[in-house]
Design a protein around this motif. Structure first.
Motif, PDB file in Angstrom:
ATOM      1  N   SER A 172       2.020   2.203  51.806  1.00  9.94           N
ATOM      2  CA  SER A 172       0.832   3.010  52.137  1.00  9.94           C
ATOM      3  C   SER A 172       0.197   3.557  50.871  1.00  9.94           C
ATOM      4  O   SER A 172      -1.029   3.514  50.695  1.00  9.94           O
ATOM      5  CB  SER A 172       1.222   4.168  53.062  1.00  9.94           C
ATOM      6  N   ALA A 176      -3.478   2.542  49.447  1.00 12.28           N
ATOM      7  CA  ALA A 176      -4.493   3.572  49.198  1.00 12.28           C
ATOM      8  C   ALA A 176      -5.004   3.483  47.760  1.00 12.28           C
ATOM      9  O   ALA A 176      -6.215   3.567  47.509  1.00 12.28           O
ATOM     10  CB  ALA A 176      -3.899   4.952  49.471  1.00 12.28           C
ATOM     11  N   ALA A 262      -3.603   6.591  53.891  1.00 11.15           N
ATOM     12  CA  ALA A 262      -4.021   5.269  53.409  1.00 11.15           C
ATOM     13  C   ALA A 262      -5.128   4.696  54.279  1.00 11.15           C
ATOM     14  O   ALA A 262      -6.075   4.072  53.777  1.00 11.15           O
ATOM     15  CB  ALA A 262      -2.810   4.331  53.390  1.00 11.15           C
TER      16      ALA A 262
END
Length: 273
Positions: A172, A176, A262
């Motif tokens: 995640s 991101a 994210a």
């Protein structure tokens, strides 16, 4: 690409979050099937750690203060190798998003009816599947080379859950960063900067009770150490299941928070287009 992928899929499945997620996970697995060398390459490091480090540092269990019952260093090391494998593998997750951006695939996906959550869930589900396979291989190799665990089956289940949660947290973060940075070099640099401290400021390789005080303090808030300790305790005799479940709960909560953040990074990416 998306239109081709959705051909022949029932309408209900095409409109649901789970349906989109399954299709995107399948797309990622198809890419992996076409590049089996990548899957094999990700297992080279854990094999070296187990076979080389397991033998090289075998005497450390005799150091006064090294508390691991009567187990061998190989048994102590195995949970650490599982989590390090999940950590390194998922740290590269965002590179797939960057490749999709550079080839224009990401823009087409965002312009399509595909849900943003499904884009993230598909990526994380793929990482989770890869992590499960890697974990089973590492555990099998450890047993084949002499490791014996008091709670082999229940401990293996906890180890799989902990490894998947670590993978979701790190993947995640990687996704991101990919959406915000959009540069392969920057993502790899930051991933390396974060992954190595997370690995070494934990009990993956050494009992942190033999480490300086600041390392012990940092390990208490390190999610990788939560996963390593939960796995090691569940595989060993005299398991404190309350403590194991507590650490898994912390990892699960962190995984949900990181996946949510994210997913929201898609909004920042779209605003900048």
């Amino acid at each position: 690409m998306t239109a081709v992928a959705l051909e022949g899929v029932p309408a209900a499945q095409r409109s649901s979050l789970s349906g989109h997620s399954r299709l995107l996970t399948g797309r990622a697995l198809l890419t992996l099937r076409r590049q089996p060398a990548y899957a094999a390459f990700t297992l080279v490091q854990p094999v070296i750690w187990l076979l080389l480090f397991g033998q090289l540092f075998k005497p450390v269990v005799s150091i006064p203060g090294f508390a691991h019952g009567s187990g061998s260093y190989l048994e102590f090391l195995t949970p650490g190798v599982v989590m390090m494998t999940a950590l390194f593998s998922s740290g590269w997750a965002g590179t797939v998003f960057i490749e999709d951006m550079q080839r224009g695939v990401m823009d087409r996906l965002l312009a399509s009816p595909v849900r943003r959550g499904a884009l993230m869930v598909g990526s994380l589900a793929y990482q989770a599947i890869v992590t499960v396979v890697q974990t089973l291989v590492v555990l099998g190799l450890a047993v084949a080379t002499g490791a014996r665990f008091a709670h082999a089956w229940s401990g293996a289940v906890v180890t799989l859950v902990a490894a998947v949660l670590v993978s979701v947290v790190v993947a995640s973060l990687s996704n991101a960063l990919a959406l915000l940075l959009r540069q392969q070099e920057a993502l790899i640099g930051i991933s390396q900067f974060l992954v190595l401290p997370l690995q070494f400021v934990s009990s993956a390789l050494m009992d942190v009770r033999l480490s300086p005080g600041w390392v012990r303090a940092a390990a208490r808030v390190n999610p990788v150490d939560w996963a390593v300790v939960a796995s090691r305790d569940s595989l060993s005799a005299g398991t404190d299941w309350g403590a194991v479940l507590g650490r898994l709960g912390l990892l699960a909560a962190l995984a949900v928070v990181m996946a949510t953040l994210a997913t929201r990074a898609f909004a920042a990416y779209q605003k900048s287009l």
